[in-house]
Motif scaffolding. Structure first.
Motif, short mmCIF file in Angstrom:
data_model
loop_
_atom_site.label_atom_id
_atom_site.label_comp_id
_atom_site.label_asym_id
_atom_site.label_seq_id
_atom_site.Cartn_x
_atom_site.Cartn_y
_atom_site.Cartn_z
N PHE A 46 0.82 -1.21 0.00
CA PHE A 46 0.00 0.00 0.00
C PHE A 46 0.85 1.26 0.00
N ILE A 227 -7.75 -6.92 -2.58
CA ILE A 227 -7.19 -5.57 -2.58
C ILE A 227 -5.66 -5.63 -2.54
N SER A 230 -4.43 -6.43 -5.91
CA SER A 230 -4.56 -5.33 -6.88
C SER A 230 -3.39 -4.35 -6.80
N THR A 231 -2.63 -4.37 -5.70
CA THR A 231 -1.48 -3.46 -5.61
C THR A 231 -0.36 -3.84 -6.57
N THR A 235 -2.06 1.64 -7.74
CA THR A 235 -1.63 2.30 -6.51
C THR A 235 -2.81 2.38 -5.56
N VAL A 236 -2.68 1.74 -4.41
CA VAL A 236 -3.77 1.67 -3.43
C VAL A 236 -3.30 2.32 -2.14
N SER A 237 -4.09 3.26 -1.60
CA SER A 237 -3.72 3.95 -0.37
C SER A 237 -3.84 3.03 0.83
N THR A 240 -7.32 2.29 2.44
CA THR A 240 -8.32 1.54 1.70
C THR A 240 -8.73 0.24 2.39
N THR A 312 -9.83 5.26 -5.73
CA THR A 312 -9.34 3.92 -5.40
C THR A 312 -10.07 3.34 -4.20
N MET A 313 -10.27 4.16 -3.17
CA MET A 313 -10.99 3.69 -1.98
C MET A 313 -12.41 3.29 -2.33
N ALA A 316 -12.38 -0.08 -4.30
CA ALA A 316 -12.03 -1.19 -3.43
C ALA A 316 -13.18 -1.51 -2.47
#
Length: 359
Positions: A46, A227, A230-231, A235-237, A240, A312-313, A316
């Motif tokens: 993340f 999730i 998916s990284t 780009t996932v915070s 999330t 992104t959030m 997800a």
């Protein structure tokens, strides 16, 4: 839709092991893929950085980073207070602080360390000579500084405190330590236990009370592993997963609760358990699908704000809700298939496979 869900509920009730093992296998496959990806470096993990493109604040940070990079990052401070009756400018304070400044300058991500006793520095020592301030400047934002650097700062603070005379005080703080990211805690565990207690009281059955929780937990586990997976290509915070967990647990329990509650009422009324599970999935399951689609649309709508990490959030969290819906309409009737007519709860007995109220 109701007819399709009716058939799905009946099939799941008749083949509970197939449904349960199928979901667990899917979870194991996705989880295994995440493990392999993390071991090989394919999964990035993340991202802790946040940006809001197009805003004046974001543009100001970019200009500052280009023209004055040494002041654009985050900062931290060491505050050293001498023991009562001592002066911070005397030994051993001055020497130990100088040693600490040299050590801090070697840490990863540190751009500059300001020595309070430097020739070109002013205002870093209190007027009464009791306290001094060490200032550190880092590259990037708070989220760009590695966790190992924060740990090293705390260790250096402990070492400096031990090296100074008894009664001295050393504290580390600043912008670097002012931001904390959300994470799972004992509060969530307590919340799940409270939910279990409420379900036991509501259903008057220890067995049935677990069904909504099991469905929700399996759905959340699968959503979080997806999730993570998916990284590898997005780009996932770091916030999330927490949003997905909270929403996944909430809707997962609620959606399974709709079906289980309808099924229990029908079984208590004398309906055959298999027929009841099919009807509950066809009726309450339709409401679950409608509610889930409504939440999906709302979450995906976050993308219209034009803020990347919010988009992104939303996607997800929408995926977590979609998984919760699928688990509810398949795994819940399968779990009911394990219980048969025992879902009636306390105060009911069985007569030829049908629940009968005890007098």
């Amino acid at each position: 839709m109701s007819t399709l869900l009716y058939s799905l509920g009946r099939w799941s009730y008749r083949h509970p092991w197939r449904v349960l093992v199928g979901w667990l296998l899917l979870l194991a496959v996705v989880g295994g893929s995440v493990g392999v990806g993390m071991a090989t470096g394919g999964i990035k993990g993340f991202d802790n950085s946040f940006s809001i493109p197009g805003t004046e604040g974001e543009e100001g940070l970019k200009i500052l980073n280009r023209t004055f990079p040494q002041a654009s990052g985050t900062s931290a401070q060491f505050v050293i207070v001498a023991a009562p009756g001592d002066s911070i400018e005397d030994e051993p304070y001055r020497g130990e602080i100088g040693t600490a400044v040299s050590s801090l300058g070697t840490l990863d991500g540190v751009l500059a360390v300001t020595d309070p006793f430097g020739d070109t520095v002013s205002g870093m020592v209190s007027d009464d000579g009791q306290a001094a301030l060490i200032r550190l400047q880092f590259e990037g934002t708070v989220t760009d500084v590695p966790a190992s650097t924060k740990t090293a700062l705390e260790d250096e603070s402990t070492s400096l405190r031990a090296a100074l005379p008894e009664g001295s005080q050393v504290a580390v703080g600043g912008d670097l330590f002012s931001t904390s990211l959300p994470a799972l805690s004992i509060v969530e565990v307590i919340g799940v236990l409270v939910a279990l207690f409420v379900l036991i009281v509501t259903f008057r059955s220890l067995v049935v009370a677990w069904f909504p929780l099991v469905s929700a937990l399996i759905g959340v586990a699968l959503a979080i592993t997806l999730i993570f997976l998916s990284t590898a290509f997005a780009t996932v915070s770091s916030t999330t997963p927490m949003l997905a967990i909270m929403l996944g647990l909430a809707v997962g329990i609620d959606y399974a609760l709709f079906i289980v509650a309808r099924h229990q009422d029908q079984v208590r009324a004398g309906t055959d358990p298999e027929e009841s599970a099919a009807r509950a999935t066809g009726t309450a399951g339709s409401a679950v699908v409608f509610a889930g689609v409504t939440v999906l649309i709302a979450l995906i709508g976050l993308g219209f704000a034009g803020i990347p990490f919010l988009t992104t959030m939303g996607i997800a969290a929408a995926a977590a809700v979609a998984v919760a819906v699928l688990v509810a309409i398949t795994l819940t009737p399968a779990l009911l298939g394990f219980a048969k007519a025992r879902v009636a709860g306390w105060g009911y007995g069985l007569s030829r496979g049908v629940a009968v109220r005890r007098r």
